[in-house]
Design an enzyme around this catalytic site. Structure first.
Site, PDB file in Angstrom:
ATOM      1  N   TYR A  92     -11.146  -1.781  15.722  1.00 54.29           N
ATOM      2  CA  TYR A  92      -9.766  -1.355  15.464  1.00 54.29           C
ATOM      3  C   TYR A  92      -9.113  -1.051  16.811  1.00 54.29           C
ATOM      4  O   TYR A  92      -9.252   0.044  17.357  1.00 54.29           O
ATOM      5  CB  TYR A  92      -9.742  -0.089  14.604  1.00 54.29           C
ATOM      6  CG  TYR A  92     -10.130  -0.254  13.160  1.00 54.29           C
ATOM      7  CD1 TYR A  92     -10.340  -1.500  12.582  1.00 54.29           C
ATOM      8  CD2 TYR A  92     -10.274   0.867  12.345  1.00 54.29           C
ATOM      9  CE1 TYR A  92     -10.696  -1.623  11.246  1.00 54.29           C
ATOM     10  CE2 TYR A  92     -10.620   0.750  10.997  1.00 54.29           C
ATOM     11  CZ  TYR A  92     -10.830  -0.491  10.465  1.00 54.29           C
ATOM     12  OH  TYR A  92     -11.183  -0.598   9.142  1.00 54.29           O
ATOM     13  N   PHE A 243      -7.055  -1.458   1.385  1.00 56.74           N
ATOM     14  CA  PHE A 243      -5.819  -2.002   0.818  1.00 56.74           C
ATOM     15  C   PHE A 243      -5.517  -1.401  -0.549  1.00 56.74           C
ATOM     16  O   PHE A 243      -4.952  -2.065  -1.426  1.00 56.74           O
ATOM     17  CB  PHE A 243      -5.851  -3.525   0.735  1.00 56.74           C
ATOM     18  CG  PHE A 243      -5.840  -4.223   2.058  1.00 56.74           C
ATOM     19  CD1 PHE A 243      -5.509  -3.540   3.212  1.00 56.74           C
ATOM     20  CD2 PHE A 243      -6.169  -5.565   2.147  1.00 56.74           C
ATOM     21  CE1 PHE A 243      -5.488  -4.183   4.446  1.00 56.74           C
ATOM     22  CE2 PHE A 243      -6.151  -6.224   3.364  1.00 56.74           C
ATOM     23  CZ  PHE A 243      -5.815  -5.528   4.517  1.00 56.74           C
ATOM     24  N   GLY A 246      -2.052  -1.683  -1.048  1.00 56.01           N
ATOM     25  CA  GLY A 246      -1.526  -3.035  -0.894  1.00 56.01           C
ATOM     26  C   GLY A 246      -1.775  -3.644   0.465  1.00 56.01           C
ATOM     27  O   GLY A 246      -1.804  -4.858   0.608  1.00 56.01           O
ATOM     28  N   THR A 250       0.393  -6.615  -0.982  1.00 54.06           N
ATOM     29  CA  THR A 250       0.656  -6.466  -2.411  1.00 54.06           C
ATOM     30  C   THR A 250       1.898  -5.606  -2.601  1.00 54.06           C
ATOM     31  O   THR A 250       1.978  -4.510  -2.056  1.00 54.06           O
ATOM     32  CB  THR A 250      -0.535  -5.790  -3.119  1.00 54.06           C
ATOM     33  OG1 THR A 250      -1.710  -6.580  -2.897  1.00 54.06           O
ATOM     34  CG2 THR A 250      -0.284  -5.690  -4.616  1.00 54.06           C
TER      35      THR A 250
END
Length: 318
Positions: A92, A243, A246, A250
Site C-alpha cells: 500500500y 470493498f 463498493g 459498486t
C-alpha cells in the site's frame, strides 16, 4: 497485541501538530468492547468488529499524493474512536507515502490492545505496477519488510493474498502458505490469514496451519461470497470484507439502501457497514479512509442497529 522493537520510529515526512502525543492518543478512553461487538481472533485476541483499513492513507497509488499530517491524524483518531484492528500491507503505497510508515509514525509505540494485520503476496514495483505474485522463496523477505517498516518483532496477523487485484483463481496455495506457517513457528508471525480465496483454498490452508481470518470481497450489494462467510462463522474464523462500501466500483445509490438510511437518519455507507456487522457474527468491517469526516461517519456506523425489516429489505443472498 503488537510488540514494538527497540529502534525509534523513522521520520516519514512532516509531523502532525499532535505527533508528540503518541503515547496518549494510542490509549483511548473509548470502551473498545461496545458498539459493534467483538470477535475472538484466532480464539486468543479480542478485537472490536469495526476496525480501520490503511489502504487510502498514502493517497492514490498513481496520485494525487497523500498528506502526512492528515494521515497521521486520521489514524490516531480511528484508535481514539475504538478501532483496535488495523489492516495494512507493505504494497500500500503512493509515489510519496507508504501506509506502514504512516501507521508507525501515528501509533508507535503501539498500544497493547491494537492488532495490526498485513498482507503478503502481490509484488509492486516503484512505478506502482502490480507485476507478479511472490514465489515461496520470496515470502520471507516480504514478511521481514513488514516487520522492519512497522518496527515490530512479530506481526500480529499475516494474510497470504492470492492473485493481485483481481480474483485469485483456484490454484494451490499450499507451498506458499506453508512458508508463512514456518515463519509463524519461528515466532515472526502470531496468526495467519488468507485473502482473495475460494472455499477450497481455505480448506487447503487449514490443512497446513490454523487460519484465523479470511479477507475477501463482500458487501451488501456484492454478496457472491455469502457461502464462505457462513463457512467462516461456523468455523470461528474472522471474515474481513474488502470493498464492503463498493471500493469505488459498486454504486451504493440502490433504492433500498437509501430507504434504510432514511429510516435511521444514516448515510448509505453507514448502512452498508452496519449490514455487514448484522449479516454475520464473524464479520469484522475494515473501512478505510484518509478523511477525518469520513472516518467519523464510518465509526459511527458501529452504533447503527438494523432490525429484521431492514435486513429483509436489504437482502441476504446466498
Amino acid at each position: 497485541m503488537t510488540s514494538s522493537s527497540a529502534e525509534p520510529a523513522p521520520d516519514s515526512g512532516p509531523t502532525s501538530p499532535t505527533s508528540t502525543t503518541t503515547s496518549t492518543t494510542t490509549t483511548s478512553s473509548t470502551d473498545s468492547t461496545s458498539g459493534p461487538g467483538v470477535f475472538e481472533l484466532g480464539g486468543t485476541v479480542t478485537v472490536p468488529r469495526l476496525g480501520f483499513g490503511a489502504m487510502q492513507l498514502p493517497g492514490r497509488w498513481s496520485g494525487p499524493a497523500g498528506d502526512t499530517a492528515k494521515a497521521v491524524a486520521v489514524t490516531r483518531r480511528a484508535v481514539e474512536l475504538g478501532a483496535r484492528y488495523i489492516d495494512t500491507a507493505a504494497f500500500y503505497f503512493s509515489p510519496t507515502h507508504r501506509a506502514n510508515d504512516l501507521l508507525r509514525e501515528a501509533l508507535y509505540p503501539y498500544a497493547s490492545d491494537v492488532t495490526i494485520a498485513t498482507k503478503v503476496g502481490p509484488l509492486r514495483d516503484e512505478t506502482g505496477e502490480m507485476y507478479a505474485e511472490a514465489r515461496p522463496d520470496q515470502l520471507r523477505a516480504e514478511v521481514e519488510r513488514n516487520l522492519e517498516d512497522l518496527g515490530v518483532d512479530a506481526l500480529d496477523l499475516v494474510h497470504l493474498r492470492v492473485g493481485r487485484l483481481s480474483g485469485g483463481g483456484a490454484e494451490s496455495l499450499g507451498e506458499r502458505f506453508a512458508v508463512l506457517a514456518a515463519l509463524r513457528e519461528e515466532g515472526l508471525i502470531r496468526q495467519l490469514g488468507v485473502s482473495n480465496v475460494t472455499s477450497g483454498q481455505l480448506a487447503e490452508a487449514r490443512s497446513i496451519a490454523p487460519v484465523a481470518a479470511v479477507q475477501n470481497r463482500f458487501g451488501v450489494l456484492d454478496q457472491g461470497d455469502a457461502a464462505l462467510v457462513d463457512e467462516c462463522a461456523d468455523a470461528g474464523i474472522a471474515y474481513m470484507p474488502f470493498f464492503a462500501l463498493g471500493g469505488g466500483h459498486t454504486d451504493l445509490g440502490q433504492e433500498n439502501l437509501r430507504k434504510v438510511g432514511e429510516r435511521h437518519g444514516a448515510t448509505v455507507h453507514q448502512v452498508a457497514i452496519a449490514w455487514g456487522l448484522a449479516r454475520s457474527p464473524s464479520i469484522i468491517q475494515i473501512p478505510g479512509t484518509a478523511s477525518l469526516a469520513h472516518l467519523e461517519e464510518n465509526m459511527a456506523a458501529g452504533r447503527l442497529v438494523l432490525d429484521e425489516d431492514d435486513m429483509a429489505l436489504l437482502g441476504r443472498h446466498g
